[in-house]
Design a protein around this motif. Structure first.
Motif, PDB file in Angstrom:
ATOM      1  N   UNK A 358       0.827  -1.212   0.000  1.00  6.88           N
ATOM      2  CA  UNK A 358       0.000   0.000   0.000  1.00  6.88           C
ATOM      3  C   UNK A 358       0.859   1.259   0.000  1.00  6.88           C
ATOM      4  N   UNK A 359       1.987   1.204   0.694  1.00  6.03           N
ATOM      5  CA  UNK A 359       2.804   2.400   0.893  1.00  6.03           C
ATOM      6  C   UNK A 359       3.888   2.582  -0.168  1.00  6.03           C
ATOM      7  N   UNK A 360       4.215   1.532  -0.909  1.00  2.00           N
ATOM      8  CA  UNK A 360       5.286   1.632  -1.913  1.00  2.00           C
ATOM      9  C   UNK A 360       5.072   2.754  -2.925  1.00  2.00           C
ATOM     10  N   UNK A 361       3.868   2.892  -3.502  1.00  2.00           N
ATOM     11  CA  UNK A 361       3.682   3.944  -4.506  1.00  2.00           C
ATOM     12  C   UNK A 361       3.915   5.352  -3.957  1.00  2.00           C
ATOM     13  N   UNK A 362       3.698   5.552  -2.638  1.00  2.00           N
ATOM     14  CA  UNK A 362       3.907   6.875  -2.046  1.00  2.00           C
ATOM     15  C   UNK A 362       5.390   7.245  -2.099  1.00  2.00           C
ATOM     16  N   UNK A 363       6.230   6.283  -1.731  1.00  2.48           N
ATOM     17  CA  UNK A 363       7.674   6.539  -1.729  1.00  2.48           C
ATOM     18  C   UNK A 363       8.168   6.844  -3.140  1.00  2.48           C
ATOM     19  N   UNK A 411       9.479  13.425   5.136  1.00  2.26           N
ATOM     20  CA  UNK A 411       9.676  12.203   5.915  1.00  2.26           C
ATOM     21  C   UNK A 411       8.991  12.304   7.281  1.00  2.26           C
ATOM     22  N   UNK A 412       9.113  13.450   7.927  1.00  2.00           N
ATOM     23  CA  UNK A 412       8.477  13.633   9.245  1.00  2.00           C
ATOM     24  C   UNK A 412       6.965  13.515   9.128  1.00  2.00           C
ATOM     25  N   UNK A 413       6.398  14.179   8.118  1.00  3.02           N
ATOM     26  CA  UNK A 413       4.939  14.148   7.937  1.00  3.02           C
ATOM     27  C   UNK A 413       4.472  12.735   7.629  1.00  3.02           C
ATOM     28  N   UNK A 414       5.122  12.072   6.677  1.00  7.12           N
ATOM     29  CA  UNK A 414       4.718  10.716   6.287  1.00  7.12           C
ATOM     30  C   UNK A 414       4.881   9.741   7.447  1.00  7.12           C
ATOM     31  N   UNK A 415       5.989   9.852   8.162  1.00  3.20           N
ATOM     32  CA  UNK A 415       6.223   8.945   9.294  1.00  3.20           C
ATOM     33  C   UNK A 415       5.140   9.068  10.345  1.00  3.20           C
ATOM     34  N   UNK A 416       4.745  10.287  10.689  1.00  5.52           N
ATOM     35  CA  UNK A 416       3.704  10.509  11.703  1.00  5.52           C
ATOM     36  C   UNK A 416       2.367   9.958  11.223  1.00  5.52           C
ATOM     37  N   UNK A 417       2.013  10.228   9.950  1.00  9.77           N
ATOM     38  CA  UNK A 417       0.726   9.778   9.411  1.00  9.77           C
ATOM     39  C   UNK A 417       0.656   8.256   9.384  1.00  9.77           C
ATOM     40  N   UNK A 418       1.740   7.601   8.914  1.00 11.49           N
ATOM     41  CA  UNK A 418       1.751   6.136   8.847  1.00 11.49           C
ATOM     42  C   UNK A 418       1.666   5.536  10.253  1.00 11.49           C
ATOM     43  N   UNK A 423      -0.553   2.299  13.487  1.00  9.78           N
ATOM     44  CA  UNK A 423      -0.162   2.105  14.891  1.00  9.78           C
ATOM     45  C   UNK A 423       1.080   1.234  14.998  1.00  9.78           C
ATOM     46  N   UNK A 424       2.047   1.553  14.141  1.00  6.74           N
ATOM     47  CA  UNK A 424       3.293   0.785  14.095  1.00  6.74           C
ATOM     48  C   UNK A 424       4.439   1.789  13.967  1.00  6.74           C
ATOM     49  N   UNK A 425       5.155   2.020  15.068  1.00  7.37           N
ATOM     50  CA  UNK A 425       6.207   3.024  15.065  1.00  7.37           C
ATOM     51  C   UNK A 425       7.349   2.648  14.139  1.00  7.37           C
ATOM     52  N   UNK A 426       7.681   1.347  14.073  1.00  6.75           N
ATOM     53  CA  UNK A 426       8.792   0.921  13.224  1.00  6.75           C
ATOM     54  C   UNK A 426       8.455   1.138  11.759  1.00  6.75           C
ATOM     55  N   UNK A 430      10.491   3.354   9.145  1.00  2.70           N
ATOM     56  CA  UNK A 430      11.027   2.802   7.893  1.00  2.70           C
ATOM     57  C   UNK A 430      10.611   3.652   6.699  1.00  2.70           C
ATOM     58  N   UNK A 431       9.332   4.000   6.615  1.00  4.95           N
ATOM     59  CA  UNK A 431       8.883   4.788   5.456  1.00  4.95           C
ATOM     60  C   UNK A 431       9.456   6.209   5.501  1.00  4.95           C
ATOM     61  N   UNK A 432       9.657   6.753   6.711  1.00  5.36           N
ATOM     62  CA  UNK A 432      10.268   8.080   6.818  1.00  5.36           C
ATOM     63  C   UNK A 432      11.706   8.053   6.310  1.00  5.36           C
TER      64      UNK A 432
END
Length: 491
Positions: A358-363, A411-418, A423-426, A430-432
């Motif tokens: 789901x997240x790959x296309x965002x990166x 990265x900060x925005x995406x990391x917080x949203x994900x 509900x998975x900090x790791x 990783x995405x950030x």
């Protein structure tokens, strides 16, 4: 024949009148114009669809007198628009119906592809007659696109002197100063006085009627200075031209690329400039109105090359557009295959955590956008000589700094949203990290790829986008899925 030169492809030769494009000259009494600006042109000064249909309906039913009557009041630029709004297969019939309304001024204004369709339907003698009425560069632009045998047929119909002028222009490379320069200019020796020059201009009706500067030449016909008309008019008659002229001038080599010519005009704020051959002899002049068209043409060309859309003209034949675009789509297919191969390397990782898919296309998508931004800025800077060998690394460092700032912010925005959604900090970390890395890579690719192509004497606008897209997509997937694998995100 008076070749005065105005602009490749026909910069607008006349301004629309206050009546919205309707010519104010007296009309043929046999076909009195009845149309008004309100009936022919809309508020944006474009031909109305209803008026175009009226003309084309008259042509279709063979009523050439009605078609001529409707089109007769139009400005040459509007008649050119009429041809461009006509279907390709109907343009020859329209040309026959309009007769002498299809003038040199119309052909100078008309789109290149449309003009080719019209010229193909005309006999060589008529094309030659029109060429003799056109400015040098417009005549060359019309004849250079013909097939070799068609060129020879038209040239054979020209007067020997006119033919020599055209053949000389055609001998220079396309898009060079020799192709776009005007041959008609005023050149005088430095020993004459202002009064003698004024008398010379008044007593020689064969001189060109459109010029801004007088060129002063030595006995070998090499330019040694220029005089603006305003200086001459404000100087006493007994003053020598050598005391009035400006000796510093920008000379244009006859083989210089037209894009570089435009940059010279922009850099030095030129109105006109002398064109010289290999021996330094004055052979022509380029004026600001010639350069306006070049700037527009080159700017549009770079944008279209970045997108792989070919010439991007809506009048271009479908087959030509297809061939220009399909090769880029096939090249993109190959780069997309590389990205797919990288994804296949991490099938096991993705199968253990569907959220990664789901997240790959965002990166990849954000990395691609960042790369495109940098690429557009760099290609423009290269085209306008803002980036050269002396400041290339400064440009790289600048874009790297911007990429770091952009990457950190996104990265900060995406990391917080994900983190909030899954509900998975790791996973958020990783995405950030992947986003930060890919945007930095995209920034570097966006500046280094066009700089490298420029160094290799390749056009950065043509191939850069494919390499940058390949880099951002492939690296985006590789970094994201690689970090997810090595971080222990999936067990």
């Amino acid at each position: 024949m008076q070749f005065r030169g105005r602009g490749v492809g026909g910069a607008r030769s006349q301004q629309h009148s206050s009546k919205g494009g309707i010519m104010t000259a007296e009309s043929d009494p046999d076909f009195p114009p009845v149309e008004t600006a309100d009936e022919t042109l809309d508020e944006d000064n474009r031909l109305k669809a209803d008026f175009v249909r009226l003309v084309l309906d008259a042509v279709e039913r063979g009523d050439t007198e009605e078609a001529y009557r409707l089109a007769q009041p139009l400005h040459a630029a509007d008649i050119a628009d009429l041809f461009e709004l006509t279907k390709r297969e109907d343009r020859a019939d329209l040309a026959i119906a309009l007769g002498d309304l299809l003038s040199a001024d119309v052909l100078a204004e008309i789109n290149d592809w449309v003009r080719d369709d019209i010229v193909d339907a005309l006999p060589a003698a008529q094309i030659a007659d029109l060429a003799e009425q056109m400015e040098t560069d417009d005549a060359v632009a019309m004849i250079e696109d013909m097939e070799e045998y068609e060129q020879q047929a038209v040239l054979a119909e020209l007067d020997p002197e006119d033919r020599a002028v055209i053949e000389d222009a055609l001998s220079y490379p396309q898009e060079s100063a020799g192709r776009i320069m005007q041959r008609e200019l005023v050149a005088v020796p430095e020993h004459i006085t202002v009064g003698q020059l004024i008398d010379y201009l008044r007593d020689n009706p064969d001189l060109t009627t459109e010029f801004w500067e007088i060129f002063v030449v030595d006995p070998a016909h090499r330019p040694i200075g220029t005089c603006q008309l305003s200086w001459i008019l404000r100087t006493p008659r007994n003053i020598s031209i050598s005391d009035v002229m400006k000796r510093e001038q920008t000379l244009i080599p006859v083989d210089m690329d037209q894009e570089e010519v435009a940059l010279r005009f922009q850099k030095y704020a030129l109105i006109s400039a002398a064109v010289v051959d290999d021996a330094g002899r004055l052979v022509g002049v380029i004026t600001a109105d010639d350069v306006v068209h070049i700037i527009q043409e080159e700017a549009g060309e770079d944008i279209l090359r970045l997108s792989g859309a070919g010439e991007g003209d809506i009048n271009e034949p479908i087959a030509d557009s297809f061939k220009a675009r399909v090769r880029w789509l096939i090249a993109n297919l190959l780069t997309a295959s590389l990205a797919s191969f990288i994804i296949s390397m991490f099938e096991g990782t993705i199968s253990k955590m569907v959220a990664l898919a789901t997240l790959m296309p965002i990166v990849a998508g954000l990395g691609g956008n960042a790369g495109t931004q940098t690429l557009a800025v760099t290609v423009r800077a290269l085209a306008t000589n803002q980036v050269t060998a002396s400041n290339a690394w400064r440009a790289v460092r600048r874009e790297l700094s911007i990429a770091l700032l952009n990457g950190a912010s996104v990265a900060i925005v995406v990391g917080i949203v994900v983190f909030a959604i899954f509900e998975n900090a790791l996973l958020g970390g990783v995405i950030a990290a992947a986003m930060m890395t890919n945007i930095v890579i995209a920034g570097l690719a966006g500046v280094l790829v066009p700089l490298t192509l420029e160094k290799l004497d390749a056009d950065p606008a043509i191939a850069s986008s494919i390499f940058v897209t390949m880099t951002t997509d492939s690296m985006g997937f590789f970094v994201f899925l690689g970090l997810a694998t090595v971080s222990g995100l999936v067990g």
